[in-house]
Design a protein around this motif. Structure first.
Motif, PDB file in Angstrom:
ATOM      1  N   MET A  82      10.597  10.134 -14.996  1.00  0.00           N
ATOM      2  CA  MET A  82       9.305   9.636 -15.454  1.00  0.00           C
ATOM      3  C   MET A  82       8.422   9.194 -14.291  1.00  0.00           C
ATOM      4  N   TRP A  83       7.154   9.637 -14.320  1.00  0.00           N
ATOM      5  CA  TRP A  83       6.110   9.281 -13.350  1.00  0.00           C
ATOM      6  C   TRP A  83       6.428   9.753 -11.927  1.00  0.00           C
ATOM      7  N   THR A  84       7.269  10.796 -11.821  1.00  0.00           N
ATOM      8  CA  THR A  84       7.558  11.357 -10.502  1.00  0.00           C
ATOM      9  C   THR A  84       6.818  12.667 -10.255  1.00  0.00           C
ATOM     10  N   ARG A  85       6.293  13.279 -11.324  1.00  0.00           N
ATOM     11  CA  ARG A  85       5.665  14.599 -11.189  1.00  0.00           C
ATOM     12  C   ARG A  85       4.292  14.582 -11.846  1.00  0.00           C
ATOM     13  N   ASP A  86       3.314  15.178 -11.164  1.00  0.00           N
ATOM     14  CA  ASP A  86       1.955  15.300 -11.693  1.00  0.00           C
ATOM     15  C   ASP A  86       1.728  16.746 -12.101  1.00  0.00           C
ATOM     16  N   ASP A  87       1.472  16.974 -13.399  1.00  0.00           N
ATOM     17  CA  ASP A  87       1.308  18.352 -13.880  1.00  0.00           C
ATOM     18  C   ASP A  87      -0.150  18.812 -13.875  1.00  0.00           C
ATOM     19  N   GLY A  88      -1.045  17.997 -13.341  1.00  0.00           N
ATOM     20  CA  GLY A  88      -2.445  18.362 -13.298  1.00  0.00           C
ATOM     21  C   GLY A  88      -3.153  18.183 -14.623  1.00  0.00           C
ATOM     22  N   ALA A  89      -2.420  17.712 -15.633  1.00  0.00           N
ATOM     23  CA  ALA A  89      -3.015  17.515 -16.958  1.00  0.00           C
ATOM     24  C   ALA A  89      -2.738  16.090 -17.425  1.00  0.00           C
ATOM     25  N   LEU A  90      -1.904  15.937 -18.455  1.00  0.00           N
ATOM     26  CA  LEU A  90      -1.690  14.610 -19.040  1.00  0.00           C
ATOM     27  C   LEU A  90      -0.722  13.742 -18.259  1.00  0.00           C
ATOM     28  N   ALA A  91       0.233  14.364 -17.579  1.00  0.00           N
ATOM     29  CA  ALA A  91       1.261  13.611 -16.869  1.00  0.00           C
ATOM     30  C   ALA A  91       0.796  13.296 -15.444  1.00  0.00           C
ATOM     31  N   TYR A  92       0.554  12.029 -15.163  1.00  0.00           N
ATOM     32  CA  TYR A  92       0.188  11.599 -13.815  1.00  0.00           C
ATOM     33  C   TYR A  92       1.429  11.043 -13.126  1.00  0.00           C
ATOM     34  N   SER A  93       1.484  11.171 -11.832  1.00  0.00           N
ATOM     35  CA  SER A  93       2.576  10.552 -11.085  1.00  0.00           C
ATOM     36  C   SER A  93       2.107   9.226 -10.490  1.00  0.00           C
ATOM     37  N   VAL A  94       3.078   8.387 -10.176  1.00  0.00           N
ATOM     38  CA  VAL A  94       2.775   7.117  -9.529  1.00  0.00           C
ATOM     39  C   VAL A  94       2.068   7.347  -8.191  1.00  0.00           C
ATOM     40  N   ASP A  95       2.533   8.327  -7.439  1.00  0.00           N
ATOM     41  CA  ASP A  95       1.939   8.583  -6.129  1.00  0.00           C
ATOM     42  C   ASP A  95       0.487   9.051  -6.242  1.00  0.00           C
ATOM     43  N   THR A  96       0.184   9.858  -7.268  1.00  0.00           N
ATOM     44  CA  THR A  96      -1.190  10.310  -7.464  1.00  0.00           C
ATOM     45  C   THR A  96      -2.104   9.141  -7.790  1.00  0.00           C
ATOM     46  N   ALA A  97      -1.632   8.245  -8.660  1.00  0.00           N
ATOM     47  CA  ALA A  97      -2.441   7.092  -9.028  1.00  0.00           C
ATOM     48  C   ALA A  97      -2.671   6.165  -7.840  1.00  0.00           C
ATOM     49  N   LEU A  98      -1.631   5.909  -7.057  1.00  0.00           N
ATOM     50  CA  LEU A  98      -1.774   5.014  -5.904  1.00  0.00           C
ATOM     51  C   LEU A  98      -2.683   5.614  -4.842  1.00  0.00           C
ATOM     52  N   ALA A  99      -2.743   6.956  -4.776  1.00  0.00           N
ATOM     53  CA  ALA A  99      -3.589   7.615  -3.774  1.00  0.00           C
ATOM     54  C   ALA A  99      -5.076   7.427  -4.060  1.00  0.00           C
ATOM     55  N   ALA A 100      -5.404   6.955  -5.254  1.00  0.00           N
ATOM     56  CA  ALA A 100      -6.813   6.724  -5.586  1.00  0.00           C
ATOM     57  C   ALA A 100      -7.377   5.504  -4.875  1.00  0.00           C
ATOM     58  N   LYS A 101      -6.510   4.673  -4.281  1.00  0.00           N
ATOM     59  CA  LYS A 101      -6.939   3.467  -3.569  1.00  0.00           C
ATOM     60  C   LYS A 101      -6.421   3.516  -2.133  1.00  0.00           C
ATOM     61  N   PRO A 102      -7.066   2.806  -1.225  1.00  0.00           N
ATOM     62  CA  PRO A 102      -6.552   2.743   0.146  1.00  0.00           C
ATOM     63  C   PRO A 102      -5.103   2.274   0.175  1.00  0.00           C
ATOM     64  N   LYS A 103      -4.340   2.834   1.064  1.00  0.00           N
ATOM     65  CA  LYS A 103      -2.905   2.556   1.123  1.00  0.00           C
ATOM     66  C   LYS A 103      -2.645   1.057   1.272  1.00  0.00           C
ATOM     67  N   GLY A 104      -1.756   0.553   0.433  1.00  0.00           N
ATOM     68  CA  GLY A 104      -1.346  -0.842   0.506  1.00  0.00           C
ATOM     69  C   GLY A 104      -2.220  -1.805  -0.274  1.00  0.00           C
ATOM     70  N   THR A 105      -3.314  -1.333  -0.868  1.00  0.00           N
ATOM     71  CA  THR A 105      -4.213  -2.252  -1.572  1.00  0.00           C
ATOM     72  C   THR A 105      -3.830  -2.439  -3.041  1.00  0.00           C
ATOM     73  N   VAL A 106      -2.926  -1.601  -3.554  1.00  0.00           N
ATOM     74  CA  VAL A 106      -2.375  -1.829  -4.892  1.00  0.00           C
ATOM     75  C   VAL A 106      -1.060  -2.582  -4.700  1.00  0.00           C
ATOM     76  N   ARG A 107      -1.047  -3.860  -5.053  1.00  0.00           N
ATOM     77  CA  ARG A 107       0.095  -4.740  -4.729  1.00  0.00           C
ATOM     78  C   ARG A 107       0.741  -5.351  -5.957  1.00  0.00           C
ATOM     79  N   ILE A 108      -0.089  -5.745  -6.957  1.00  0.00           N
ATOM     80  CA  ILE A 108       0.436  -6.410  -8.147  1.00  0.00           C
ATOM     81  C   ILE A 108      -0.219  -5.804  -9.384  1.00  0.00           C
ATOM     82  N   GLY A 109       0.534  -5.804 -10.510  1.00  0.00           N
ATOM     83  CA  GLY A 109      -0.022  -5.201 -11.705  1.00  0.00           C
ATOM     84  C   GLY A 109       0.741  -5.580 -12.950  1.00  0.00           C
ATOM     85  N   LEU A 110       0.371  -4.930 -14.046  1.00  0.00           N
ATOM     86  CA  LEU A 110       0.940  -5.202 -15.362  1.00  0.00           C
ATOM     87  C   LEU A 110       1.160  -3.890 -16.081  1.00  0.00           C
ATOM     88  N   ASP A 111       2.301  -3.781 -16.739  1.00  0.00           N
ATOM     89  CA  ASP A 111       2.590  -2.643 -17.611  1.00  0.00           C
ATOM     90  C   ASP A 111       2.652  -3.180 -19.036  1.00  0.00           C
TER      91      ASP A 111
END
Length: 433
Positions: A252-281
């Motif tokens: 889960m969340w390891t592969r980005d299929d270019g459609a509905l399934a996003y990966s964690v790495d793809t989401a984190l790449a939307a922000k400068p490295k290291g600026t996503v530090r805390i969150g909520l699921d």
């Protein structure tokens, strides 16, 4: 003696209570007359006469400037005295009014109050006097209503059962009852003066990072509330996200299929490295999303409930942070603090919003509130009727104020064709300004 007793009219308890209420009403009416008479006197000129008695009787020209100054000073002093006296009168009038309001509130008690203010079933008002541990936990009845909230009024019997225990003893095994109350919006639950039972044969958890993908020991849970399961293997067989050795959970969340399934790495790449530090699921189940983020140095709290399974204990055993918060509660975070919030099916699957579009909009605004400027809202496989994407949900997200970074919609394959159900995955951002 018997004749005298028979000749005297005895007051039954109900009549005695009515007589007491009549006495209270009489006192109330007397105070009402007194306070209103005072108001009339002040407003009709009686109060002004206090001032007039200090006014000079005549106006004349003065030859002696010193005498004029002395008379002016005396007049000013008299006016100041009158103001003080009037202020005192107003203060006493305010006190009498407050007392009158209190007595009126008491006079509305008893049977009359029950007739006038008896709640319609489901409105949420508390229906009877607090007692026992419940009263001690939330204070007097008035404060208790404010602390418990309207939703608890729909579950008064259940809440009283929840607070029925031996102080200082062992807490009842009532996880299902606790979940019922929280699911219905009755939270935060009152504190209890009892000790929850510890699991028999409890063992220390595995150390990080091994604990992220190790099945917790069965002895980490008291299983009474999860019949028929008595271990995690049983829970894993039910497809509840407890199978950490299985391919599905590991992928889960390891592969980005270019459609509905996003990966964690793809989401984190939307922000400068290291600026996503805390969150909520939100509604994070067994905590796998938080585990993926933890592997990348991001601390994510998993909001979950023990709905038929020990999700909280499972998340904690993995070395992650479980957040025990129900579907109707305001997110327990400060404004503008989180870097990322992840949510999806849980928003429409009953965890947070019980199928109510208005409630969903309130929930989305709450997500917006806790995100910092530039924070990410990852909407993951959100389920919706196909006809409502452009008419309801897209405009709703726009009203909340999110900026689109990525947006994908697709028909739900498992039964979605017949029901016209669709998925929406989106990566949204709270504007910087």
């Amino acid at each position: 003696m018997e004749g005298e007793l028979l000749g005297k009219k005895q007051l039954s308890p109900p009549n005695r209570r009515r007589w007491c209420r009549c006495s209270t009403t009489t006192v109330t009416l007397l105070l009402f007359l007194v306070t209103n008479t005072t108001s009339i006197l002040l407003s009709s000129g009686a109060g002004a006469s206090v001032v007039r008695r200090y006014e000079p009787a005549t106006v004349r020209l003065w030859d002696d400037s010193a005498a004029l100054l002395a008379d002016l000073n005396a007049t000013r002093s008299a006016l100041e005295s009158s103001r003080v006296e009037l202020a005192g009168l107003h203060a006493r009038l305010g006190t009498a009014t407050a007392l009158l309001q209190t007595l009126l509130a008491e006079a509305r008690g008893g049977d009359d109050q029950q007739k006038e203010e008896a709640p319609v079933a489901g409105t949420g008002w508390w229906k009877r006097e607090l007692a026992g541990e419940l009263k001690l936990a939330v204070g007097n009845a008035t404060a208790g209503e404010a602390a418990l909230g309207h939703a608890c009024g729909r579950f008064q019997d259940e809440l009283e059962r929840y607070m029925d225990y031996k102080p200082g003893g062992e807490c009842p095994s009532d996880a299902a009852l606790e979940h019922l109350l929280m699911r219905g919006g009755c939270e935060p639950l009152p504190r209890r003066r009892c000790r929850p039972r510890s699991p028999a044969g409890y063992v220390e958890p595995a150390p990080l990072p091994k604990s992220l993908w190790s099945m917790p020991p069965d002895a980490s849970v008291v299983w009474d509330a999860y019949h028929p399961c008595r271990n995690y293997s049983c829970m894993a067989s039910r497809g509840l996200g407890f199978d950490l050795r299985g391919r599905r959970e590991k992928g889960m969340w390891t592969r980005d299929d270019g459609a509905l399934a996003y990966s964690v790495d793809t989401a984190l790449a939307a922000k400068p490295k290291g600026t996503v530090r805390i969150g909520l699921d939100i509604g994070g189940g067994g905590g796998t999303f938080a585990a993926r983020m933890r592997e990348r140095g991001v601390t994510v709290a998993t909001a979950t409930t023990n709905a038929g399974a020990p999700f909280g204990s499972f998340v904690a055993s993995r070395g992650l942070v479980p957040l025990h918060v129900g579907p109707a509660r305001r997110l327990p975070f400060f404004e503008g603090t989180l870097d990322v919030v992840h949510a999806g099916r849980e928003l429409t699957g009953g965890w947070m919003v019980p199928g109510d579009g208005v409630a969903l909009e309130f929930a989305l605004f709450d997500v917006y509130r806790v995100l910092r400027p530039g924070g990410l809202f990852w909407l993951d496989h959100f389920v919706f009727p196909g006809t409502q994407l452009n008419s309801t949900y897209a405009p709703m997200l726009h009203r909340v104020g999110f900026k689109r970074l990525r947006w994908n919609a697709g028909q739900k394959p498992d039964g979605g064709v017949e029901k016209n159900e669709w998925y929406l995955s989106a990566l949204l951002q709270k504007p910087m300004t």
